[in-house]
Enzyme design. Sequence first.
Site, PDB file in Angstrom:
ATOM      1  N   THR A  35      21.454   8.205  -6.524  1.00 22.33           N
ATOM      2  CA  THR A  35      22.344   7.218  -7.142  1.00 22.33           C
ATOM      3  C   THR A  35      22.658   7.524  -8.592  1.00 22.33           C
ATOM      4  OG1 THR A  35      21.563   5.458  -5.712  1.00 22.33           O
ATOM      5  CG2 THR A  35      22.504   4.760  -7.786  1.00 22.33           C
ATOM      6  N   THR A  71      -3.376   2.383   6.138  1.00 24.91           N
ATOM      7  CA  THR A  71      -3.095   0.965   6.353  1.00 24.91           C
ATOM      8  C   THR A  71      -1.612   0.640   6.165  1.00 24.91           C
ATOM      9  OG1 THR A  71      -3.542  -1.289   5.623  1.00 24.91           O
ATOM     10  CG2 THR A  71      -3.752   0.417   3.947  1.00 24.91           C
ATOM     11  N   GLN A  72      -1.154  -0.345   6.938  1.00 23.78           N
ATOM     12  CA  GLN A  72       0.214  -0.837   6.764  1.00 23.78           C
ATOM     13  C   GLN A  72       0.334  -1.671   5.492  1.00 23.78           C
ATOM     14  OE1 GLN A  72       1.476  -3.079  10.209  1.00 23.78           O
ATOM     15  NE2 GLN A  72       1.059  -1.389  11.590  1.00 23.78           N
ATOM     16  N   SER A 127      18.287  10.617   1.341  1.00 20.98           N
ATOM     17  CA  SER A 127      17.993  10.527   2.777  1.00 20.98           C
ATOM     18  C   SER A 127      18.132  11.898   3.435  1.00 20.98           C
ATOM     19  CB  SER A 127      18.923   9.545   3.501  1.00 20.98           C
ATOM     20  OG  SER A 127      19.662   8.782   2.630  1.00 20.98           O
ATOM     21  N   ASP A 131      15.304   6.681  -2.615  1.00 24.04           N
ATOM     22  CA  ASP A 131      14.887   6.351  -1.243  1.00 24.04           C
ATOM     23  C   ASP A 131      13.711   7.186  -0.749  1.00 24.04           C
ATOM     24  OD1 ASP A 131      16.823   4.434  -1.175  1.00 24.04           O
ATOM     25  OD2 ASP A 131      18.243   5.572   0.038  1.00 24.04           O
TER      26      ASP A 131
HETATM   27  N1  ASP Z   1      20.507   6.327  -1.430  1.00 24.36           N
HETATM   28  C1  ASP Z   1      20.103   6.723  -2.758  1.00 24.36           C
HETATM   29  C2  ASP Z   1      19.230   7.943  -2.637  1.00 24.36           C
HETATM   30  O1  ASP Z   1      18.065   7.831  -2.375  1.00 24.36           O
HETATM   31  C3  ASP Z   1      19.401   5.631  -3.443  1.00 24.36           C
HETATM   32  C4  ASP Z   1      18.977   5.930  -4.864  1.00 24.36           C
HETATM   33  O2  ASP Z   1      19.115   6.995  -5.387  1.00 24.36           O
HETATM   34  O3  ASP Z   1      18.473   5.005  -5.504  1.00 24.36           O
HETATM   35  O4  ASP Z   1      19.707   9.040  -2.816  1.00 24.36           O
END
Ligand code: ASP
Length: 345
Positions: free
Chosen positions: A14, A278-279, A60, A91
């Site tokens: 981001t 653990t969760q 991602s 992320d």
């Molecule tokens: N979707 C973005 C990423 O992880 C979110 C971020 O950067 O905060 O690349």
Amino acid sequence: MTDASVLLIYTGGTIGMVEDAETGALKPFDFDYMKKYVPEINRLKFKIDAVQFDVPVDSSEMNPEKWQAILRIIENNYTKYDGFVILHGTDTMAYSASALSFMLENPDKPVIFTGSQLPIGKIRTDGRENLVTALEIAVDRHDNGEAVVPEVCVFFQNILMRGNRTSKINAENFNAFNSFDYPVLAEAGTYIKYGHHLIRKPDRNRAVKFHYAMDDSVTILRLFPGISSAVLKATFSIPGLKGVVMETYGAGNAPGDKWFLDIIEDAVKRGIVTVNVTQCASGSVEMSRYKSGKGLENTGVVSGRDMTTAAAITKLMYLFGCGLSPAEVTKQVSRSISGEMQESA
Ligand code: ASP
């Protein structure tokens, strides 16, 4: 100007994204765009060079190949810079920081991951603060010239955390990360206050090592009330599977049903290393505390103690990447390699 220098590695996220004119969705942009919005960079009294991924990505898209690309950039430039700042999407930042903490063994220089929740082009962006302070931390040195933070870390919203202890906790707020089971390494206010006793020191008798191999024959299995034997069997029958991070309840508890424990015991016997984490956001696995944990312990599942899921899965990738046997991985996974877990109780 001092003689200090830092290499900024822009992978995407981001922080450097702009809105797509047609769809309005955020997409990664190149580094020159970012520099335009952080003129403060030019006022810092040390040298900053920057490299970027050919195609900056949303985090991602991160995977072992991209971690290797980051490591390659660090290795190729290791002797030329005092520290490294990695701009990365939030992320999967906890995974990447964990992975790099294993792939980079015994560093004597800081590697600081940061990013932002709002793009740098937005007036209220958190990216400017995060970036400028991460750069300052990356070149901070003691009077004897040694780096103050020779670790792979995440810096976000005024706190510096050990990378393999972080979890992303919020998809909107600026305080997007936390280190639940290890104290923060530094807090940035009017000045940067380090918890020096919490920071790892390199072994000066050994050189830094770069490990590229990561084995992706692993998976994560999150338990939930009602999990069926079909799901469990299917998971443990994945062809070529070598390791499983099992997210259990509370202090490492799981159902005591015979069918459940039999499937896991059989998998462990077949050499699938199964790590219990653990969760819960915080706290440690202690399988002998409850009968429901004891059953799991008897199957040969290994305690991941207070490791995060991100640390556990990347640790398995790293250990299998080293070519170790299941027995060796079982032994190593329950030992702290780079501060990712408390030492054995
Ligand atoms: N979707 C973005 C990423 O992880 C979110 C971020 O950067 O905060 O690349």
